[in-house]
Design a protein around this motif. Sequence first.
Motif, PDB file in Angstrom:
ATOM      1  N   ARG A  89       0.828  -1.220   0.000  1.00 37.59           N
ATOM      2  CA  ARG A  89       0.000   0.000   0.000  1.00 37.59           C
ATOM      3  C   ARG A  89       0.856   1.262   0.000  1.00 37.59           C
ATOM      4  O   ARG A  89       0.411   2.325   0.418  1.00 37.59           O
ATOM      5  N   LYS A  90       2.074   1.145  -0.479  1.00 37.10           N
ATOM      6  CA  LYS A  90       2.982   2.281  -0.572  1.00 37.10           C
ATOM      7  C   LYS A  90       3.488   2.390  -2.014  1.00 37.10           C
ATOM      8  O   LYS A  90       3.381   1.435  -2.785  1.00 37.10           O
ATOM      9  N   PRO A  91       4.034   3.551  -2.392  1.00 32.67           N
ATOM     10  CA  PRO A  91       4.593   3.665  -3.738  1.00 32.67           C
ATOM     11  C   PRO A  91       5.696   2.634  -3.968  1.00 32.67           C
ATOM     12  O   PRO A  91       6.398   2.226  -3.033  1.00 32.67           O
ATOM     13  N   TRP A  92       5.834   2.221  -5.213  1.00 25.27           N
ATOM     14  CA  TRP A  92       6.933   1.315  -5.552  1.00 25.27           C
ATOM     15  C   TRP A  92       8.267   2.015  -5.269  1.00 25.27           C
ATOM     16  O   TRP A  92       8.342   3.249  -5.304  1.00 25.27           O
ATOM     17  N   PRO A  93       9.321   1.268  -4.999  1.00 23.32           N
ATOM     18  CA  PRO A  93      10.634   1.892  -4.797  1.00 23.32           C
ATOM     19  C   PRO A  93      11.049   2.706  -6.026  1.00 23.32           C
ATOM     20  O   PRO A  93      10.667   2.394  -7.153  1.00 23.32           O
ATOM     21  N   GLU A  94      11.813   3.746  -5.797  1.00 15.23           N
ATOM     22  CA  GLU A  94      12.328   4.543  -6.905  1.00 15.23           C
ATOM     23  C   GLU A  94      13.232   3.683  -7.787  1.00 15.23           C
ATOM     24  O   GLU A  94      13.896   2.758  -7.318  1.00 15.23           O
ATOM     25  N   MET A  95      13.258   4.013  -9.070  1.00 10.21           N
ATOM     26  CA  MET A  95      14.140   3.289  -9.984  1.00 10.21           C
ATOM     27  C   MET A  95      15.582   3.707  -9.722  1.00 10.21           C
ATOM     28  O   MET A  95      15.900   4.899  -9.784  1.00 10.21           O
ATOM     29  N   PRO A  96      16.474   2.756  -9.427  1.00  6.84           N
ATOM     30  CA  PRO A  96      17.881   3.106  -9.190  1.00  6.84           C
ATOM     31  C   PRO A  96      18.502   3.757 -10.427  1.00  6.84           C
ATOM     32  O   PRO A  96      18.137   3.449 -11.564  1.00  6.84           O
ATOM     33  N   GLU A  97      19.438   4.634 -10.187  1.00  3.39           N
ATOM     34  CA  GLU A  97      20.107   5.324 -11.290  1.00  3.39           C
ATOM     35  C   GLU A  97      20.786   4.348 -12.234  1.00  3.39           C
ATOM     36  O   GLU A  97      20.775   4.537 -13.457  1.00  3.39           O
ATOM     37  N   CYS A  98      21.368   3.276 -11.678  1.00  2.00           N
ATOM     38  CA  CYS A  98      22.051   2.302 -12.541  1.00  2.00           C
ATOM     39  C   CYS A  98      21.071   1.581 -13.458  1.00  2.00           C
ATOM     40  O   CYS A  98      21.416   1.203 -14.583  1.00  2.00           O
ATOM     41  N   PHE A  99      19.836   1.369 -13.010  1.00  3.95           N
ATOM     42  CA  PHE A  99      18.809   0.753 -13.852  1.00  3.95           C
ATOM     43  C   PHE A  99      18.512   1.639 -15.057  1.00  3.95           C
ATOM     44  O   PHE A  99      18.558   1.204 -16.210  1.00  3.95           O
ATOM     45  N   ALA A 100      18.145   2.903 -14.770  1.00 10.32           N
ATOM     46  CA  ALA A 100      17.738   3.812 -15.838  1.00 10.32           C
ATOM     47  C   ALA A 100      18.878   4.054 -16.821  1.00 10.32           C
ATOM     48  O   ALA A 100      18.664   4.107 -18.043  1.00 10.32           O
ATOM     49  N   ALA A 101      20.101   4.183 -16.297  1.00 14.90           N
ATOM     50  CA  ALA A 101      21.247   4.434 -17.166  1.00 14.90           C
ATOM     51  C   ALA A 101      21.481   3.275 -18.122  1.00 14.90           C
ATOM     52  O   ALA A 101      21.743   3.484 -19.317  1.00 14.90           O
ATOM     53  N   LEU A 102      21.393   2.043 -17.632  1.00 15.60           N
ATOM     54  CA  LEU A 102      21.590   0.887 -18.489  1.00 15.60           C
ATOM     55  C   LEU A 102      20.484   0.792 -19.533  1.00 15.60           C
ATOM     56  O   LEU A 102      20.739   0.501 -20.713  1.00 15.60           O
ATOM     57  N   ALA A 103      19.234   1.019 -19.130  1.00 18.23           N
ATOM     58  CA  ALA A 103      18.121   0.945 -20.073  1.00 18.23           C
ATOM     59  C   ALA A 103      18.290   1.966 -21.194  1.00 18.23           C
ATOM     60  O   ALA A 103      18.066   1.654 -22.374  1.00 18.23           O
TER      61      ALA A 103
END
Length: 216
Positions: A89-103
């Motif tokens: 019932r809480k927001p999903w965790p923030e996307m890590p910087e390493c995730f977004a950078a790789l994508a």
Amino acid sequence: MADLFTPLLAEEPAREALADGAMLLRGLALPFASALIEAIHGIAAISPFRHMVTAGGHAMSVATTNCGAAGWVSDRSGYRYDAIDPETRKPWPEMPECFAALAELAAIQAGHAQFRPDACLINRYVPGARLSLHQDRNERDFAQPIVSVSLGLPAIFRFGGIRRNDPVRKFALHHGDVVVWGGPARLRFHGVAELKDGFHDQLGRQRINLTFRRAR
């Protein structure tokens, strides 16, 4: 943000064209695997893996969690994106910087510039788990590609056509491989064959898949 990883690439990844608009980038994620795995553990500590139920009432063999502004959710009412984890019932965790950078880096390498993911579905496979053929249709903008990162045990990726009964090709995916599909390939059916048993030195008897999308 893709520049975060670019200096770490010792050489260009081997590219395999799967279809017009679809590319397999062999080993692209290998230099960053440890950072990705550490981040996955942090995400799962906040929003644990769970076996979601399909619209038909069947529990998925793949365990899932999410990070980012939106998370993919499946239950008896259907499939959708939601900013709130239905279990915590809480927001999903923030996307890590390493995730977004790789994508973003993978999308650029595959010819899809300007990709900015806002959602990452994290699938955990154990031996015997599989993912049936499906299309990714819950996103608002089909002009944005899909970026899929493989970690852990090897798997067989099934890549079909725009129609469910189109021929399906099979590709072996290994730790660190990244598949990107967009443009004319964006709505192709795809899935993962039943995972075979084995052991990976970083993830043990499992495979983790990160699927990046622009959901909203």
